[in-house]
Design an enzyme around this catalytic site. Structure first.
Site, PDB file in Angstrom:
ATOM      1  N   ASP A   2       0.812  -1.211   0.000  1.00  0.00           N
ATOM      2  CA  ASP A   2       0.000   0.000   0.000  1.00  0.00           C
ATOM      3  C   ASP A   2       0.851   1.270   0.000  1.00  0.00           C
ATOM      4  OD1 ASP A   2       0.902  -0.255   2.588  1.00  0.00           O
ATOM      5  OD2 ASP A   2      -0.997   0.314   3.521  1.00  0.00           O
ATOM      6  N   GLU A   3       2.160   1.123  -0.122  1.00  0.00           N
ATOM      7  CA  GLU A   3       3.058   2.274  -0.218  1.00  0.00           C
ATOM      8  C   GLU A   3       3.607   2.361  -1.636  1.00  0.00           C
ATOM      9  OE1 GLU A   3       5.680   2.997   3.198  1.00  0.00           O
ATOM     10  OE2 GLU A   3       4.943   1.080   3.937  1.00  0.00           O
TER      11      GLU A   3
END
Length: 104
Positions: free
Chosen positions: A84-85
């Site tokens: 999710d980064e």
């Protein structure tokens, strides 16, 4: 899988919500909980990026090498952190072969 209605990226569950890298969040309702289950948890691992001269097939960009001052480097993106980064951008100088990275 849940997709972000704002940007279309895959959203990941975190702390009772689906979260997108663009910042959009959606509560995980009981109906959605029944629809999804975690089948396997995977830990982050280190990876070997390059072991030879295969970098010569990569695109180049105009950026200054912090080691020799050359103004051209090969570049590539790699997911080095959580999904999710954002990805990490790597550079390798076309002259001295120094490799460095940039985080967004």
């Amino acid at each position: 899988m849940e997709f972000c209605p704002k940007c279309g990226a895959v959203m990941f569950p975190s702390e009772g919500k689906f979260k997108c890298q663009c910042g959009y969040e959606k509560d995980i309702t009981d109906k959605l909980k029944d629809k999804y289950r975690v089948s396997e948890e995977v830990e982050a691992k280190e990876t070997i990026i390059f072991t030879g001269d295969d970098v010569n097939t990569l695109p180049t960009t105009r950026v200054e090498c912090p080691k020799c001052g050359n103004m051209e480097a090969f570049w590539w993106l790699q997911q080095t952190r959580r999904a999710d980064e954002s990805e990490t951008r790597f550079f390798r100088c076309t002259r001295c072969k120094h490799t460095w990275r940039e985080y967004d």
